[in-house]
Design a protein around this motif. Structure first.
Motif, short mmCIF file in Angstrom:
data_model
loop_
_atom_site.label_atom_id
_atom_site.label_comp_id
_atom_site.label_asym_id
_atom_site.label_seq_id
_atom_site.Cartn_x
_atom_site.Cartn_y
_atom_site.Cartn_z
N VAL A 19 -7.77 -2.80 7.87
CA VAL A 19 -7.20 -2.24 6.21
C VAL A 19 -6.91 -0.84 6.47
CG1 VAL A 19 -8.39 -2.16 4.17
CG2 VAL A 19 -9.32 -3.14 5.86
N ARG A 20 -5.78 -1.18 5.51
CA ARG A 20 -4.77 -0.08 5.67
C ARG A 20 -5.47 0.53 3.87
NH1 ARG A 20 -2.74 -3.70 9.74
NH2 ARG A 20 -1.60 -2.77 10.61
N SER A 21 -5.67 2.17 3.28
CA SER A 21 -5.74 2.28 2.16
C SER A 21 -4.67 4.22 2.06
CB SER A 21 -7.47 2.28 1.75
OG SER A 21 -7.37 3.18 3.25
N SER A 22 -4.97 4.12 0.85
CA SER A 22 -4.48 5.52 0.23
C SER A 22 -5.02 5.11 -1.34
CB SER A 22 -2.89 5.25 0.33
OG SER A 22 -2.15 4.24 -0.67
N SER A 65 -4.96 -3.45 -5.93
CA SER A 65 -4.79 -2.49 -6.55
C SER A 65 -5.86 -1.75 -7.63
CB SER A 65 -3.12 -1.71 -6.26
OG SER A 65 -3.10 -0.51 -6.94
N SER A 113 -4.00 -5.37 3.72
CA SER A 113 -3.45 -5.35 4.70
C SER A 113 -2.67 -6.74 5.20
CB SER A 113 -4.34 -6.00 6.27
OG SER A 113 -4.21 -5.82 7.36
N ALA A 148 -5.47 3.97 -6.48
CA ALA A 148 -5.76 3.33 -5.34
C ALA A 148 -4.95 2.29 -4.49
CB ALA A 148 -7.46 3.73 -4.99
N ASP A 149 -4.94 2.18 -3.16
CA ASP A 149 -4.62 1.02 -2.94
C ASP A 149 -5.19 0.28 -1.81
OD1 ASP A 149 -2.57 1.11 -4.91
OD2 ASP A 149 -0.85 1.90 -3.93
N ALA A 150 -4.93 -0.76 -1.79
CA ALA A 150 -5.88 -1.14 -0.16
C ALA A 150 -5.23 -2.64 0.43
CB ALA A 150 -7.23 -1.00 -0.06
N SER A 184 -6.84 4.84 5.68
CA SER A 184 -6.78 4.70 6.74
C SER A 184 -5.79 3.54 6.94
CB SER A 184 -7.78 3.66 6.90
OG SER A 184 -7.97 2.90 5.30
N GLY A 221 -3.54 -7.41 -0.71
CA GLY A 221 -4.15 -6.15 -1.69
C GLY A 221 -4.26 -6.01 -2.76
N VAL A 240 1.16 -0.65 0.06
CA VAL A 240 -0.07 -0.28 -0.12
C VAL A 240 1.17 1.22 0.03
CG1 VAL A 240 -1.84 1.19 1.28
CG2 VAL A 240 -2.26 -1.22 1.49
#
Length: 833
Positions: free
Chosen positions: A789-792, A711, A737, A733-735, A815, A709, A665
């Motif tokens: 969940v990590r997102s950007s 993307s 964990s 956009a990525d997400a 997040s 992940g 991410v």
């Protein structure tokens, strides 16, 4: 017949026609002969110094000497190129031959050539040292030198040949070259294109326009051969994308003196885009049904028409029929256009071909590459049935090797009507490489690499490479060897030896030293599917900082806040990993370097525990799909996942976990995602004699056993920049964990690191705070670990620069977990030059 005589006769045969054309206007004035037969019994030769008189007489043969026979002898003598003048007359019953011998070239010299080396020009001309000086040859050489310069972009070149007398009939031949300025390509235009933009089509062809990067390339000069090749590239591109009626009306090059360059214009007629209609196989061979062959067809109804899929289908069908015992079978595709529905119904007709056998395969022009390297690319051999499809396949394979500048396969009649000789004409090209790589990334810092490689080692088709790297945070060396045809099979085999050392960074509070080697095998299952097998044996050691004494205690300033999990791994000393693994990959991309369409997928598994100190099973998967969008933009969808676990009674080594950051991410620091140890910060600062306290940014990453992940990225060109700049933008956009730390959290004893093997006893334990995976427990390691969940989202600038691919990413984190480390900006790049 003497050797000189044979040489002259061969020269006469080769150049007789040219001499006839060149000397026809003067023959009448030089030859004096009666129409009647001359009964002369002697021929007198005058003026010869190097050429033997008897050799000259041999051109006249036995008498009687008619006017026609004397005329033919004169032409043959003139055509040898040994004489600047030949006069034949008849006097007193004798034929008198007066010759003026051409001068001998002592040496060939080039003056004024700075852009092209002497070796390049010497390979282009026919005049050679110790050869005879021929005005016609010198003139042809002059034009050839001019043509070579024009192809390198210097249309204003001037070449003046002069001779310097050295006595005794010897001269120095000097080509005086005035190179002039480079004339590049000012612009490339396309007329008639509607389906694809100029930007896209410029990406298809190899010719480029002149810009401020032209000093690093040679494709920005007008070359008629390159333009012809570009027309074929355009044709294949359109046929691959469904435009079966595509044709190139014209390709012109106009010089603009005021603009300082050529303007290349391709005039196109795209036609309509077609799709496959009904696709069928009809077999005219009694024992082979068309139904049984349909699984070998790559094209399907409703799919955009693709000429490459038709070619691959023909190839697959031919091979499949030959397996049934019909080696002479031929497959012919037949297309029926439905203009209203814009469909092409394709029928593959299978029938018996003529019974022709390959008598032998001759390889010509390979001065360095061994014959067997060429022959092994054929699926057919001497004595087998001739099959044009398999011959074309071998020609493609030979071109793709990269060993040859040119490859051409032709046929010649054999010793019988049903025999043919395959002639493989190749021209070797340099295959060695010396590379200096340089780059920088936010994770690895500045790094440089020097490598020496050879992909056709000793002409045997083997690949050898040795490299060394030195950087701010890493250094290492590697040696690789690959045999593409192991034991005579289409099985690539090789081995690697490597050493790498990393140092402490702001992302990892420890360094590592790794030394080892591996064996690998690669087996192509189909054109798209490849199976790679490997075995690796390596030793790895964690390096912490050196200790120093404080009173009666030994402390390590760097290690004082290092997780006990890492300190315990360091205390174990060097560990040996013995692992086997495989990679199963599918590659359906249209271009491996710059894909715009297609699917790439791979599955990797590694099993450690065949000896060594660690046992684990690691599985990873990666899928990427490319879809072209509007205005030459490309949508890239990516999914990745992985899982690792130990087996037996051993626990997973902390370094065998996954460590994730911007590779999963974007917007997070290296090793910034996933489980971390909070114990150093949870401990009382009073317990530290040196009074050191840590911050949340210094929580050590422990790694995780599971990650996933996804993307989505859209890459698009900058229309206001020239295509050759190679710069484009992207939004993404990525997400994902990373979670599930699987290592121990309690350690009974850990030695200090001063080399004296002093034990402190049981490390200090703390009560893990809320939020830890083992919260409120007394432990040495407090694990912050969850599956949040990590997102950007973010934007990128991508530049395919002459210095290598450069990428700048800026991401906004949407997040995250409270203990994650973020990094908004990331830069990476490097190249070989």
């Amino acid at each position: 017949m003497t050797a000189p005589l044979r040489v002259l006769r061969n020269l006469a045969a080769a150049f007789g026609l040219a001499a006839c054309i060149a000397g026809a206007s003067v023959a009448g004035s030089l030859i004096v002969a009666s129409p009647a037969a001359a009964q002369s019994s002697s021929i007198v030769v005058e003026g010869n110094r190097r050429v033997d008189a008897e050799t000259i007489r041999s051109y006249f043969g036995p008498g009687p000497y008619t006017a026609g026979k004397v005329d033919e002898a004169w032409k043959a003598l003139y055509a040898t190129g040994l004489f600047s003048d030949v006069q034949v007359s008849q006097s007193g019953g004798r034929i008198i031959v007066r010759v003026s011998e051409n001068e001998v070239i002592n040496r060939v010299v080039f003056e004024g050539n700075r852009k092209l080396k002497d070796e390049v020009l010497e390979g282009e001309i026919q005049s050679k040292p110790r050869g005879t000086l021929s005005k016609a040859t010198v003139q042809a050489d002059t034009q050839r030198i001019i043509e070579v310069y024009r192809r390198s972009g210097r249309s204003g070149v001037r070449v003046n040949p002069v001779t310097i007398d050295r006595g005794n009939g010897r001269v120095d031949l000097v080509f005086e070259v005035t190179e002039g300025d480079k004339t590049g390509i000012k612009d490339i235009k396309f007329v008639g294109n509607k389906a694809f933009s100029d930007w896209k089509l410029k990406d298809v062809i190899s010719t480029t326009a002149t810009n401020w990067l032209s000093f690093l390339k040679s494709t920005d000069v007008y070359d008629p051969d390159r333009v012809n090749s570009d027309q074929e590239l355009l044709r294949r591109f359109y046929l691959k994308n469904g435009y079966a009626d595509f044709r190139i009306i014209g390709a012109s090059a106009e010089m603009d003196p005021a603009g300082g360059g050529y303007t290349i214009t391709f005039t196109l007629d795209e036609g309509e885009q077609y799709r496959f209609g009904k696709v069928d196989v009809v077999s005219n061979i009694r024992d082979v049904s068309g139904e049984s062959l349909r699984r070998s067809v790559r094209a399907t109804e409703g799919q955009v028409y693709n000429a490459e899929l038709v070619e691959k289908s023909v190839e697959n069908l031919t091979i499949e029929v030959s397996k049934s015992g019909y080696a002479f079978a031929q497959v012919r595709p037949r297309g029926d256009r439905d203009f209203e529905a814009k469909r092409i119904n394709v029928v593959f007709v299978v029938e018996e071909g003529p019974r022709v056998y390959i008598e032998r395969i001759e390889v010509r022009g390979n001065t360095r590459t061994r014959d067997f390297v060429v022959r092994r690319e054929f699926d057919i051999g001497e004595g087998d049935a001739y099959n044009r499809v398999l011959v074309d396949r071998a020609e493609r394979r030979l071109r793709n090797l990269g060993y040859f500048k040119t490859v051409k396969i032709t046929t010649e009649p054999g010793s019988a009507p049903d025999r043919v000789i395959l002639v493989v004409d190749v021209e070797d090209q340099p295959t060695g490489e010396f590379a200096i790589s340089g780059g920088y990334s936010t994770a690895d810092g500045v790094i440089a690499e020097v490598s020496l490689g050879e992909k056709n080692f000793l002409g045997r088709g083997q690949y050898v490479k040795v490299s060394g790297s030195m950087g701010e945070n890493a250094q290492g060396a590697e040696f690789s060897f690959t045999e593409p045809y192991f034991l005579g099979y289409r099985l690539a085999a090789g081995f690697d030896l490597y050493w790498k050392e990393t140092s402490t960074t702001s992302y990892t509070p420890y360094g590592t030293t790794t030394i080892g080697g591996g064996l690998r095998f690669g087996l192509p299952i189909t054109d798209e599917i490849t199976l790679a097998l490997r075995y690796n044996l390596y030793q790895r050691e964690i390096n912490l900082c050196n200790d120093y004494a404080v009173g009666t205690y030994y402390y390590d300033y760097c290690a004082s806040t290092t997780s006990w999990a890492i300190r315990d791994a360091a205390a174990q000393g060097a560990t040996i990993t013995s692992a086997i693994g495989y990679t199963l990959s599918f590659n359906g991309l249209d271009n491996n370097l710059n894909p715009t369409q297609g699917l790439y997928a791979e599955l990797k598994q590694d099993f450690a525990g065949l000896g060594g100190d660690v046992n684990f099973i690691r599985t990873t998967g990666d899928i990427r799909h490319y879809t072209p969008l509007w205005f030459d933009s490309v949508l890239i969808l990516r999914t990745q996942a992985g899982y690792v676990s130990s087996w037996g009674n051993d626990e997973l080594d902390v370094l065998d976990n996954f460590y994730m950051g911007p590779n999963l991410v974007r917007g997070f620091a290296p090793s910034g995602i996933g489980p971390r140890d909070n114990a150093p910060c949870a401990a009382s600062n009073a317990s530290s004699p040196i009074g050191y306290s840590c911050t949340s940014d210094e929580l050590n990453a422990l790694g995780g056993t599971t990650y996933w992940g996804v993307s989505a990225e859209i890459q698009f060109p900058f229309a206001f920049l020239p295509k050759d700049i190679g710069m484009k933008g992207a939004i993404f956009a990525d997400a994902g964990s990373l979670f599930d730390y699987g290592g121990p959290t309690n350690f009974p004893k850990v030695p200090n690191y001063d080399g004296n093997n002093i034990f402190y006893g049981t490390p200090n334990q703390v009560t893990c705070p809320a939020g830890s995976k083992n919260q409120f427990q007394t432990a040495n390691v407090c694990v912050y670990d969850d599956n949040a969940v990590r997102s950007s989202v973010g934007a990128s600038l991508i530049w395919q620069s002459p210095f290598g691919p450069l990428r700048f990413d800026y991401a906004w984190v949407l997040s995250q977990a409270t203990y994650d480390r973020t990094q908004a900006f990331r830069f990476s790049g490097g190249t070989r030059f």
